[in-house]
Enzyme design. Structure first.
Site, mmCIF file in Angstrom:
data_model
loop_
_atom_site.group_PDB
_atom_site.id
_atom_site.type_symbol
_atom_site.label_atom_id
_atom_site.label_comp_id
_atom_site.label_asym_id
_atom_site.label_seq_id
_atom_site.Cartn_x
_atom_site.Cartn_y
_atom_site.Cartn_z
ATOM 1 N N TYR A 54 -64.778 79.178 68.769
ATOM 2 C CA TYR A 54 -64.199 80.311 69.495
ATOM 3 C C TYR A 54 -62.892 79.923 70.154
ATOM 4 C CZ TYR A 54 -65.532 78.362 74.040
ATOM 5 O OH TYR A 54 -65.621 77.568 75.146
ATOM 6 N N LYS A 88 -63.984 73.318 69.681
ATOM 7 C CA LYS A 88 -64.323 74.393 70.624
ATOM 8 C C LYS A 88 -65.481 75.192 70.017
ATOM 9 C CE LYS A 88 -61.920 77.541 73.833
ATOM 10 N NZ LYS A 88 -62.451 77.019 75.083
ATOM 11 N N LEU A 99 -62.041 68.500 75.071
ATOM 12 C CA LEU A 99 -61.315 69.568 74.387
ATOM 13 C C LEU A 99 -59.822 69.403 74.686
ATOM 14 C CD1 LEU A 99 -61.801 72.192 72.700
ATOM 15 C CD2 LEU A 99 -61.190 73.376 74.793
ATOM 16 N N GLU A 115 -63.624 65.512 81.529
ATOM 17 C CA GLU A 115 -62.967 66.787 81.832
ATOM 18 C C GLU A 115 -63.902 67.589 82.716
ATOM 19 O OE1 GLU A 115 -62.435 69.220 78.266
ATOM 20 O OE2 GLU A 115 -64.211 68.360 77.352
HETATM 21 N N1 PLP Z 1 -62.236 71.825 78.392
HETATM 22 C C1 PLP Z 1 -63.242 72.656 78.101
HETATM 23 C C2 PLP Z 1 -64.623 72.088 77.929
HETATM 24 C C3 PLP Z 1 -63.008 74.039 77.941
HETATM 25 O O1 PLP Z 1 -64.016 74.872 77.634
HETATM 26 C C4 PLP Z 1 -61.689 74.532 78.121
HETATM 27 C C5 PLP Z 1 -61.421 75.951 77.889
HETATM 28 O O2 PLP Z 1 -61.125 76.741 78.668
HETATM 29 C C6 PLP Z 1 -60.669 73.630 78.463
HETATM 30 C C7 PLP Z 1 -60.984 72.279 78.571
HETATM 31 C C8 PLP Z 1 -59.260 74.083 78.682
HETATM 32 O O3 PLP Z 1 -58.660 74.494 77.488
HETATM 33 P P1 PLP Z 1 -57.510 75.568 77.461
HETATM 34 O O4 PLP Z 1 -56.404 75.023 78.327
HETATM 35 O O5 PLP Z 1 -57.105 75.659 76.056
HETATM 36 O O6 PLP Z 1 -58.077 76.825 78.010
#
Ligand code: PLP
Length: 279
Positions: free
Chosen positions: A31, A145, A201, A177
């Protein structure tokens, strides 16, 4: 409201799925969440590119090209006459088929996308948020993701129950994270964050922050920090599509410095607003 379903636009009330759906039964899908400011996408290319990377990593064939998807997503905003701030959720699963772990043959991916209004949380952005720390119990492929978010959901719920905004995840004390965002520590003018390995991610806002840091001449070091480093941090912040660049002011009830968002965090927030054309 109109949603994108497969390659068509339909009213959201007309979208339904069979109960034998691989996203529902196996979490077999990927997603994206894409931010919209005043009716315009932010970091659209980054999100679409990551969707294709995630799909490839789970051997899922998407029934459109990168360019076709971008065109459909732009059309989605048009059809909804979207002029405000919001977000688009898009998911692609391995489709509907009788339940079997093995990939079904000749079944196309189920894809849908819809737009929702979302106001910026200016109070959080101004004041910062509290977080707690939590063991990272997720699998080894967090760069995908994927729809399998149970560990993230459990960590976020634990945070919520302790009146915290997020959970900082760690593996044996090494910070990876947060449950739905990337996290950064600032010490002596340098930004530290976990490298883009399979353990996290690769956030689209993280990519933007790396670019802002370069433009602003702020050293950006891809080196994981430890839980023990947090008490001596000058600043801490997190980033995500829905949270933007968000200051963290307490961790497990302990205040970071004077409990006020730091100057590097502020500069990155400003750079973000310029980038998204919302300053
Ligand atoms: N890490 C995780 C586990 C996430 O689900 C997300 C999404 O929001 C992020 C980091 C940040 O990613 P993005 O900056 O692409 O929203």
């Amino acid at each position: 409201p109109v949603v994108l379903s497969q390659s068509k636009f339909i009213h959201r009330d007309n979208l339904s799925y069979p109960f034998e759906e691989r996203g529902l039964q196996f979490g077999d899908g990927v997603y994206e969440v894409i931010r919209v400011y005043r009716g315009t996408y932010h970091l659209l290319k980054e999100h679409v590119d990551r969707l294709f990377r995630s799909a490839e990593a789970i051997k899922l064939a998407l029934p459109f090209t990168n360019e076709q998807l971008i065109a459909s997503l732009l059309e989605l905003l048009k059809r909804n006459d979207m002029k405000t701030d919001g977000k688009v959720y898009l998911q692609a699963t391995r489709g509907s088929a009788p339940r079997d772990h093995v990939f079904p043959k000749g079944v196309v991916a189920n894809v849908y996308a819809y737009v929702q209004n979302l106001d910026r949380n200016l109070v959080n952005l101004q004041q910062g948020v509290s977080v707690l720390t939590h063991e990272d119990i997720r699998w080894e492929y967090c760069f995908i993701k994927s729809l399998n978010l149970l560990p993230n959901v459990l960590a976020k719920q634990t945070a919520k129950e302790k009146n915290c905004y997020e959970a900082i995840l760690h593996k044996d004390g090494k910070v990876t994270e947060c449950s739905s965002s990337n996290v950064y520590l600032v010490k002596d003018g340098t930004i530290y964050t976990h490298p883009t390995t399979k353990q996290i991610l690769h956030g689209c806002v993280r990519m933007a922050v790396e670019r802002f840091a370069k433009d602003l001449d702020i050293p950006f070091v891809e080196e994981a920090f430890m839980l023990d480093d947090i008490q001596d941090a000058d600043e801490l912040f997190l980033t995500s599509t829905t949270s933007e660049v968000l200051p963290i002011i307490t961790v497990d009830g302990e205040t970071i410095r004077d409990g006020k968002p730091g100057s590097i965090t502020r500069r990155l927030q400003k750079a973000y607003e310029m980038d998204a054309n919302i300053s």
